[in-house]
Design an enzyme around this catalytic site. Structure first.
Site, PDB file in Angstrom:
ATOM      1  N   ARG A 171     -14.419  12.901  -2.260  1.00  0.00           N
ATOM      2  CA  ARG A 171     -13.274  13.696  -1.818  1.00  0.00           C
ATOM      3  C   ARG A 171     -12.566  14.362  -2.992  1.00  0.00           C
ATOM      4  O   ARG A 171     -12.151  15.528  -2.897  1.00  0.00           O
ATOM      5  CB  ARG A 171     -12.307  12.807  -1.019  1.00  0.00           C
ATOM      6  CG  ARG A 171     -12.835  12.448   0.360  1.00  0.00           C
ATOM      7  CD  ARG A 171     -11.868  11.618   1.161  1.00  0.00           C
ATOM      8  NE  ARG A 171     -11.791  10.250   0.649  1.00  0.00           N
ATOM      9  CZ  ARG A 171     -10.977   9.317   1.156  1.00  0.00           C
ATOM     10  NH1 ARG A 171     -10.163   9.615   2.164  1.00  0.00           N
ATOM     11  NH2 ARG A 171     -10.973   8.103   0.655  1.00  0.00           N
ATOM     12  N   ASP A 223       0.862  -1.170   0.000  1.00  0.00           N
ATOM     13  CA  ASP A 223       0.000   0.000   0.000  1.00  0.00           C
ATOM     14  C   ASP A 223       0.909   1.234   0.000  1.00  0.00           C
ATOM     15  O   ASP A 223       2.087   1.137   0.374  1.00  0.00           O
ATOM     16  CB  ASP A 223      -0.884  -0.034   1.244  1.00  0.00           C
ATOM     17  CG  ASP A 223      -1.744   1.203   1.383  1.00  0.00           C
ATOM     18  OD1 ASP A 223      -2.350   1.622   0.376  1.00  0.00           O
ATOM     19  OD2 ASP A 223      -1.809   1.761   2.486  1.00  0.00           O
ATOM     20  N   ASP A 251      -0.223   5.079   0.914  1.00  0.00           N
ATOM     21  CA  ASP A 251      -0.488   6.049   1.974  1.00  0.00           C
ATOM     22  C   ASP A 251      -0.420   5.401   3.352  1.00  0.00           C
ATOM     23  O   ASP A 251      -1.081   4.384   3.607  1.00  0.00           O
ATOM     24  CB  ASP A 251      -1.870   6.682   1.784  1.00  0.00           C
ATOM     25  CG  ASP A 251      -1.938   7.564   0.544  1.00  0.00           C
ATOM     26  OD1 ASP A 251      -0.912   7.694  -0.149  1.00  0.00           O
ATOM     27  OD2 ASP A 251      -3.013   8.111   0.264  1.00  0.00           O
TER      28      ASP A 251
END
Length: 325
Positions: free
Chosen positions: A166, A121, A123
């Protein structure tokens, strides 16, 4: 620089080498021996060595192996005669600067010295930030994006809905903030040295992220990764359109990256490793042969095969099995 033990001393006794600490002595064995027995791996900073070594006499140790890696950490594997008590394991967990991995008899770790696959991953795993939050802050919509994130955490939005909501908040922002963020992207501790060591042994390294392509591509170029997958932002005339295009990289997509890349590069069974930090990484981590939770949320920690709670990504090579040629 690879550190050496300062508290444990290597001695010869009765025609074999032993590790000594005070009045305690344990036979030395080579990593890769005793794979059918109960073992405990300890990985720690040089500063933590005194505290770690002081706990050793409380453990049912039959022998000790030094774990040699190209990382600025110390590592050892303890051959155990019985399962350590919960209080001793708890005492170890409480020590700062230490990671541990208890290996049941016959546990087969991926082999560091055989080509494998690592899928990460991005972030809060490969890097120390959440890119959408940083983009939102730079665009002046941090609070609005945080509100959408909160709705997702409450289960009111699924990942794709949350992502699109977002990104929509970024509409009209100047795309220059992307380059600015790439220039100061904070890598997680130990990422470059860990990647370099794996690549020396023929490993394929990949980032699969629910974030955005400019940042994974930056990491790919910086670290010579083999592949990078993320969501593609729609940009026009130097501005954010507020949309993403193409297939959304969600939890299922990330899990498929593990299996698809293993097929593409003919990675042997047992050699697929994945690491993440959040619940969205559970499918990816469980799709791998060896799944790691990195400073993780409780749900992922419970689903993973091992955890890195305190230290950086340089722990990963110590959690792989080394076999000398």
């Amino acid at each position: 620089m690879v550190p050496e033990f300062s508290q444990l001393t290597l001695k010869s006794a009765s025609d074999r080498d032993v590790f000594g600490f005070g009045q305690h002595f344990w036979p030395l064995y080579s990593e890769g021996e005793h794979l059918q027995q109960l073992r405990l791996r300890l990985v720690f900073t040089p500063e933590a060595e005194s505290a770690v070594v002081s706990v050793l006499p409380t453990l049912p140790i039959s022998a000790i192996s030094r774990l040699h890696r190209q990382q600025p950490l110390l590592g050892m594997e303890l051959l155990l005669g019985s399962t350590p008590s919960a209080s001793v394991i708890g005492a170890l967990q409480a020590l700062p600067g230490l990671e541990q991995l208890l290996l049941a008899p016959s546990t087969q770790l991926p082999q560091l010295t055989t080509p494998g696959l690592l899928v990460m991953d991005m972030d809060s795993t490969a890097i120390q930030i959440e890119c959408i939050d940083e983009l939102a802050a730079a665009a002046g919509v941090g609070a609005e994006v945080a509100a959408v994130t909160e709705r997702a955490m409450l289960g009111e939005l699924d990942f794709e809905q949350s992502l699109r909501a977002r990104v929509a908040k970024l509409k009209g922002a100047d795309t220059a903030i992307i380059g600015q963020l790439c220039e100061q992207l904070p890598l997680s501790p130990g990422l470059p040295s860990m990647i370099a060591e794996l690549q020396q042994h023929g490993w394929r390294t990949v980032v699969a992220s629910g974030g955005f392509t400019p940042f994974v591509n930056h990491l790919k170029q910086l670290l010579s990764l083999d592949a990078a997958f993320a969501n593609e932002l729609v940009l026009q005339d130097g501005k954010f359109v507020g949309e993403v295009t193409g297939k959304v990289v969600d939890a299922a997509f990330k899990a498929a990256v593990v299996t698809d890349c293993a097929v593409q590069w003919q990675i042997a069974s047992g050699q697929r490793v994945a690491i993440g930090d959040g619940a969205n990484d559970i499918p990816m981590v469980t799709a791998a042969d060896f799944g790691l939770a990195y400073h993780a949320k409780p749900k992922l920690a419970a689903a993973a095969d091992a955890q890195i709670r305190q230290l950086g990504l340089q722990v990963i090579p110590f959690f792989l099995q080394y076999h000398s040629c």
